[in-house]
Design a protein around this motif. Sequence first.
Motif, mmCIF file in Angstrom:
data_model
loop_
_atom_site.group_PDB
_atom_site.id
_atom_site.type_symbol
_atom_site.label_atom_id
_atom_site.label_comp_id
_atom_site.label_asym_id
_atom_site.label_seq_id
_atom_site.Cartn_x
_atom_site.Cartn_y
_atom_site.Cartn_z
ATOM 1 N N ALA A 292 0.439 -1.447 0.234
ATOM 2 C CA ALA A 292 -0.132 0.327 -0.291
ATOM 3 C C ALA A 292 0.781 1.635 -0.684
ATOM 4 O O ALA A 292 0.660 2.438 -0.686
ATOM 5 N N PHE A 293 2.168 1.497 0.532
ATOM 6 C CA PHE A 293 2.554 2.705 0.426
ATOM 7 C C PHE A 293 4.136 2.178 -0.294
ATOM 8 O O PHE A 293 4.915 2.848 0.108
ATOM 9 N N ASN A 294 4.086 1.907 -1.180
ATOM 10 C CA ASN A 294 5.763 1.351 -1.837
ATOM 11 C C ASN A 294 5.374 2.192 -2.676
ATOM 12 O O ASN A 294 5.424 2.767 -3.769
ATOM 13 N N SER A 295 7.192 2.804 -2.725
ATOM 14 C CA SER A 295 7.380 4.077 -3.521
ATOM 15 C C SER A 295 8.607 3.031 -4.860
ATOM 16 O O SER A 295 8.948 4.198 -5.250
ATOM 17 N N HIS A 296 8.736 2.337 -4.992
ATOM 18 C CA HIS A 296 9.333 1.307 -5.878
ATOM 19 C C HIS A 296 8.666 1.349 -7.087
ATOM 20 O O HIS A 296 7.090 1.119 -7.365
ATOM 21 N N THR A 297 9.269 1.299 -8.597
ATOM 22 C CA THR A 297 8.262 1.248 -10.080
ATOM 23 C C THR A 297 7.836 0.277 -9.726
ATOM 24 O O THR A 297 6.867 -0.296 -10.045
ATOM 25 N N PHE A 298 9.076 -0.891 -9.838
ATOM 26 C CA PHE A 298 8.532 -2.417 -10.570
ATOM 27 C C PHE A 298 9.273 -2.938 -8.793
ATOM 28 O O PHE A 298 10.598 -4.014 -9.105
ATOM 29 N N PRO A 299 8.116 -2.962 -8.204
ATOM 30 C CA PRO A 299 8.903 -4.035 -7.130
ATOM 31 C C PRO A 299 8.398 -5.297 -6.707
ATOM 32 O O PRO A 299 9.295 -6.376 -6.621
ATOM 33 N N ILE A 300 8.353 -5.859 -8.118
ATOM 34 C CA ILE A 300 7.964 -7.356 -8.356
ATOM 35 C C ILE A 300 9.348 -7.494 -9.397
ATOM 36 O O ILE A 300 9.403 -7.122 -10.964
ATOM 37 N N ILE A 301 10.009 -8.981 -8.550
ATOM 38 C CA ILE A 301 11.233 -9.326 -10.034
ATOM 39 C C ILE A 301 10.262 -10.839 -10.571
ATOM 40 O O ILE A 301 10.626 -11.658 -8.995
ATOM 41 N N LYS A 302 10.973 -10.623 -11.981
ATOM 42 C CA LYS A 302 10.950 -12.063 -12.308
ATOM 43 C C LYS A 302 11.568 -12.914 -12.771
ATOM 44 O O LYS A 302 12.848 -12.375 -12.889
ATOM 45 N N ASP A 303 11.908 -14.176 -12.882
ATOM 46 C CA ASP A 303 13.055 -15.040 -13.238
ATOM 47 C C ASP A 303 12.576 -15.059 -15.089
ATOM 48 O O ASP A 303 11.652 -14.911 -15.187
ATOM 49 N N SER A 304 13.702 -16.077 -15.625
ATOM 50 C CA SER A 304 13.160 -16.056 -17.389
ATOM 51 C C SER A 304 12.063 -16.917 -17.287
ATOM 52 O O SER A 304 11.583 -16.845 -18.416
ATOM 53 N N ASN A 305 11.688 -17.527 -16.114
ATOM 54 C CA ASN A 305 10.295 -18.425 -16.421
ATOM 55 C C ASN A 305 9.049 -17.617 -16.167
ATOM 56 O O ASN A 305 7.795 -17.839 -16.573
ATOM 57 N N GLY A 306 9.369 -16.786 -15.967
ATOM 58 C CA GLY A 306 8.201 -15.023 -15.426
ATOM 59 C C GLY A 306 7.804 -15.356 -13.593
ATOM 60 O O GLY A 306 6.793 -15.241 -13.774
ATOM 61 N N LYS A 307 8.428 -17.056 -12.884
ATOM 62 C CA LYS A 307 8.334 -16.659 -11.893
ATOM 63 C C LYS A 307 8.888 -15.823 -10.656
ATOM 64 O O LYS A 307 9.623 -15.358 -10.987
ATOM 65 N N ILE A 308 7.942 -15.946 -10.107
ATOM 66 C CA ILE A 308 8.097 -14.479 -8.770
ATOM 67 C C ILE A 308 9.684 -14.639 -7.921
ATOM 68 O O ILE A 308 9.693 -15.691 -7.690
ATOM 69 N N VAL A 309 10.179 -14.219 -8.776
ATOM 70 C CA VAL A 309 11.253 -14.784 -7.240
ATOM 71 C C VAL A 309 11.866 -13.549 -6.115
ATOM 72 O O VAL A 309 12.101 -14.009 -5.139
ATOM 73 N N LYS A 310 11.103 -12.469 -6.224
ATOM 74 C CA LYS A 310 11.946 -11.328 -4.834
ATOM 75 C C LYS A 310 10.491 -10.226 -5.936
ATOM 76 O O LYS A 310 10.500 -9.850 -6.351
ATOM 77 N N GLU A 311 10.643 -9.870 -4.474
ATOM 78 C CA GLU A 311 9.451 -8.412 -4.233
ATOM 79 C C GLU A 311 9.685 -7.753 -3.374
ATOM 80 O O GLU A 311 10.715 -8.063 -2.378
ATOM 81 N N ASP A 312 10.755 -6.594 -3.474
ATOM 82 C CA ASP A 312 11.273 -5.373 -2.428
ATOM 83 C C ASP A 312 10.588 -3.413 -2.510
ATOM 84 O O ASP A 312 10.386 -3.331 -4.293
ATOM 85 N N TYR A 313 9.830 -3.697 -1.638
ATOM 86 C CA TYR A 313 8.804 -2.532 -1.425
ATOM 87 C C TYR A 313 10.013 -1.534 -0.344
ATOM 88 O O TYR A 313 10.223 -1.389 0.628
ATOM 89 N N LEU A 314 9.669 -0.709 -1.144
ATOM 90 C CA LEU A 314 10.521 1.034 0.055
ATOM 91 C C LEU A 314 9.648 1.700 0.549
ATOM 92 O O LEU A 314 8.453 2.190 -0.573
#
Length: 203
Positions: free
Chosen positions: A119-141
Amino acid sequence: MKITQRENGNIIIQDNQNNIKAIMPYMFIFPHPRIGNSILINASGSATDENNSFEVSVEKGVFLNGNKITNIEGLFDSIAKNIQLNGTKNTEPKQNTDPQKDVFDTITDFETMYNFAKAFNSHTFPIIKDSNGKIVKEDYLLQFTTVVLTIQLSYYYFSEAPNKISHISMGGNISNIAFPVKTYQYGANNVLTHTYESYTWQR
């Protein structure tokens, strides 16, 4: 590249032709993860966030408040001594109230913190996926009035079923979270039955 801090605390990033590239209320500086004698400057707080960073080669010289520096060690040392990285150089009184931070401090469970971070995230692209489209990380600021915080989620999958989440671990500024690991349980036909939160990873 030129880095200058004004009296009001704003950090000005300029190229060598004095064109302003950014005005930042605060900044993070890291050694470049791939290029020697270079740095990354960003507001995300991530040492690997090249997409949202200024890449600066120190060999060409970096002007810090007007003084030219040509080596990494000297630059980091000079920044540490001469730049207020949180932008608090101004003389205006600090605000002592921070409603969002107050709410943040009361959160003690994984799901509530996760929803709050989104809800309060400031990252433009917080969700990181691998080459197969699976989520591997989320990074929120989370940029609040008095503090900047980060929340990271790392995804782990079963080796024998690589599309099934095994567990998700939460990191960052989460000392108030009692159980920072969310573990997934599956029943017949690989149907997700429930999740539970735990302090450490066990299966």
